[in-house]
Scaffold this active site. Structure first.
Site, PDB file in Angstrom:
ATOM      1  N   ALA A  16       0.925  -1.319  -0.016  1.00 28.59           N
ATOM      2  CA  ALA A  16      -0.114  -0.032   0.066  1.00 28.59           C
ATOM      3  C   ALA A  16       0.765   1.481  -0.012  1.00 28.59           C
ATOM      4  CB  ALA A  16      -0.930  -0.062   1.295  1.00 28.59           C
ATOM      5  N   TYR A 157       4.287 -14.911 -13.926  1.00 24.06           N
ATOM      6  CA  TYR A 157       3.209 -13.991 -13.548  1.00 24.06           C
ATOM      7  C   TYR A 157       1.884 -14.096 -13.841  1.00 24.06           C
ATOM      8  CZ  TYR A 157       0.967  -9.266 -12.769  1.00 24.06           C
ATOM      9  OH  TYR A 157       0.354  -8.243 -12.310  1.00 24.06           O
ATOM     10  N   LYS A 161      -1.164 -15.209 -11.177  1.00 21.55           N
ATOM     11  CA  LYS A 161      -2.250 -14.524 -11.184  1.00 21.55           C
ATOM     12  C   LYS A 161      -3.468 -15.441 -11.267  1.00 21.55           C
ATOM     13  CE  LYS A 161      -0.729 -10.379 -10.267  1.00 21.55           C
ATOM     14  NZ  LYS A 161      -1.141  -9.882  -8.612  1.00 21.55           N
TER      15      LYS A 161
HETATM   16  P1  NAD Z   1       3.397  -1.489  -8.182  1.00 18.32           P
HETATM   17  O1  NAD Z   1       4.702  -2.247  -8.475  1.00 18.32           O
HETATM   18  O2  NAD Z   1       3.550  -0.137  -7.936  1.00 18.32           O
HETATM   19  O3  NAD Z   1       2.904  -2.500  -6.679  1.00 18.32           O
HETATM   20  C1  NAD Z   1       3.135  -3.551  -6.094  1.00 18.32           C
HETATM   21  C2  NAD Z   1       3.280  -3.814  -4.859  1.00 18.32           C
HETATM   22  O4  NAD Z   1       3.822  -5.062  -4.397  1.00 18.32           O
HETATM   23  C3  NAD Z   1       4.409  -2.603  -4.347  1.00 18.32           C
HETATM   24  O5  NAD Z   1       3.702  -1.869  -2.865  1.00 18.32           O
HETATM   25  C4  NAD Z   1       5.370  -3.462  -3.646  1.00 18.32           C
HETATM   26  O6  NAD Z   1       6.335  -3.066  -2.497  1.00 18.32           O
HETATM   27  C5  NAD Z   1       4.564  -4.750  -3.170  1.00 18.32           C
HETATM   28  N1  NAD Z   1       5.446  -6.107  -3.287  1.00 18.32           N
HETATM   29  C6  NAD Z   1       6.532  -6.607  -4.244  1.00 18.32           C
HETATM   30  N2  NAD Z   1       7.199  -7.459  -3.687  1.00 18.32           N
HETATM   31  C7  NAD Z   1       6.664  -7.628  -2.532  1.00 18.32           C
HETATM   32  C8  NAD Z   1       6.947  -8.498  -1.440  1.00 18.32           C
HETATM   33  N3  NAD Z   1       8.096  -9.670  -1.770  1.00 18.32           N
HETATM   34  N4  NAD Z   1       6.618  -8.611  -0.366  1.00 18.32           N
HETATM   35  C9  NAD Z   1       5.670  -7.617   0.083  1.00 18.32           C
HETATM   36  N5  NAD Z   1       5.034  -6.760  -0.899  1.00 18.32           N
HETATM   37  C10 NAD Z   1       5.616  -6.955  -2.036  1.00 18.32           C
HETATM   38  O7  NAD Z   1       2.360  -2.008  -8.900  1.00 18.32           O
HETATM   39  P2  NAD Z   1       0.606  -1.902  -9.161  1.00 18.32           P
HETATM   40  O8  NAD Z   1       0.263  -1.854 -10.443  1.00 18.32           O
HETATM   41  O9  NAD Z   1       0.053  -0.827  -7.910  1.00 18.32           O
HETATM   42  O10 NAD Z   1       0.506  -3.281  -8.577  1.00 18.32           O
HETATM   43  C11 NAD Z   1      -0.671  -3.849  -7.363  1.00 18.32           C
HETATM   44  C12 NAD Z   1      -1.170  -5.105  -8.009  1.00 18.32           C
HETATM   45  O11 NAD Z   1      -1.794  -4.926  -9.110  1.00 18.32           O
HETATM   46  C13 NAD Z   1       0.058  -6.172  -8.027  1.00 18.32           C
HETATM   47  O12 NAD Z   1      -0.593  -7.251  -7.605  1.00 18.32           O
HETATM   48  C14 NAD Z   1      -0.143  -6.363  -9.566  1.00 18.32           C
HETATM   49  O13 NAD Z   1       0.298  -7.746 -10.133  1.00 18.32           O
HETATM   50  C15 NAD Z   1      -1.349  -6.036  -9.842  1.00 18.32           C
HETATM   51  N6  NAD Z   1      -1.786  -5.458 -11.357  1.00 18.32           N
HETATM   52  C16 NAD Z   1      -1.341  -4.646 -11.899  1.00 18.32           C
HETATM   53  C17 NAD Z   1      -1.394  -4.097 -13.129  1.00 18.32           C
HETATM   54  C18 NAD Z   1      -1.187  -2.841 -13.625  1.00 18.32           C
HETATM   55  O14 NAD Z   1      -1.143  -2.782 -15.058  1.00 18.32           O
HETATM   56  N7  NAD Z   1      -0.536  -1.873 -12.948  1.00 18.32           N
HETATM   57  C19 NAD Z   1      -2.241  -4.998 -13.941  1.00 18.32           C
HETATM   58  C20 NAD Z   1      -2.735  -6.043 -13.588  1.00 18.32           C
HETATM   59  C21 NAD Z   1      -2.532  -6.488 -11.937  1.00 18.32           C
END
Ligand code: NAD
Length: 248
Positions: A16, A157, A161
């Protein structure tokens, strides 16, 4: 209709400090909830999110943990319950993505992606289940459209997912009737995950999306807040795509 029920609601959001997780923490606070802001590495950014939540008049706790470790789940839940005596909703948002072609995928990267993106959420939800049952609470898993579409540079990934969808659906059955469990499937969302895109890659993403643009983190946060909240009281075991029509 008030956004939050009368009783104080406590939500734990993983990952977060930035992106979709930060937008979700802020949205839930704006809706009147107290929020546990989990972060992995960036304490400063987590503290900035926490400050903003405090200015909205909500209570907040920042918690560091590597969700690739199984022990992190019980540690996080214990800290939340110690602070508030309850946990009403859990948003499993944290996830890792490393752009890698399948031929170059290493055993370490595969293991790490599965550990963080599917095992971590499973162990955290297992640790949270007693408190969530007591609260008649909710869980939201943040999956991805690639769970259905696949990914050209992220087979690990996409596998993780897709695994989350099986986990979400199973826990919806197993934790019923006390806890509702749902998943959101974001499409292309403008966060750090897309930061490595070239301009050409970004334009081709925009062309691919029926709504003609990438999404914003707050648009995913709105769907997550809905699934956590009282307006989703008869929704469990479902998936909600937030993807501009990419894959409904
Ligand atoms: P982001 O990279 O900003 O956020 C990822 C978060 O996961 C970060 O806060 C990071 O610190 C945390 N994280 C990573 N490795 C970790 C670990 N080992 N332990 C604890 N925390 C960890 O990107 P986002 O887009 O905000 O991603 C949030 C979620 O949304 C993720 O699950 C991502 O897979 C999913 N998602 C994102 C997209 C996109 O296009 N941005 C699309 C589909 C799904």
């Amino acid at each position: 209709v008030p956004a939050a029920p009368a009783a104080a609601v406590v939500v734990l959001v993983t990952g977060a400090s930035r992106g979709i997780g930060a937008a979700t923490a802020l949205r839930l606070a704006r809706d009147g909830h107290d929020v546990a802001v989990h972060y992995h590495e960036d304490a400063d950014r987590a503290e900035r999110v926490a400050r903003e939540i405090r200015t909205m008049g909500q209570d907040v706790l920042t918690l560091q943990a590597d969700l690739g470790r199984r022990a992190s789940g019980p540690e996080l839940v214990e800290a939340v319950v110690e602070q508030w005596g309850q946990l009403d909703a859990l948003v499993n948002n944290a996830g890792r993505y490393e752009r890698t072609g399948f031929d170059a995928l290493s055993e370490d990267a595969w293991q790490r992606t599965l550990d963080v993106n599917v095992a971590g959420p499973a162990w955290l939800t297992q640790a949270a289940a007693p408190a969530l049952r007591k609260a008649k609470g909710a869980v939201v898993f943040v999956s991805s459209v690639v769970a259905r579409r696949g990914s050209t540079h992220g087979a690990d990934y996409a596998a993780a997912k897709a695994g989350l969808l099986g986990l979400s659906r199973s826990l919806a059955l197993e934790l019923a009737p006390d806890v509702r469990v749902n998943a959101v499937l974001p499409g292309f969302i403008d966060t750090d995950i897309l930061a490595g895109d070239s301009r050409g890659r970004r334009r081709s993403r925009e062309r691919e999306v029926p709504l003609g643009r990438v999404g914003r983190a707050d648009e995913v946060a709105a769907a997550i807040a809905f699934l956590c909240g009282p307006h989703a009281s008869y929704i469990t075991g479902s998936t909600l795509a937030v993807d501009g029509g990419l894959w409904g």
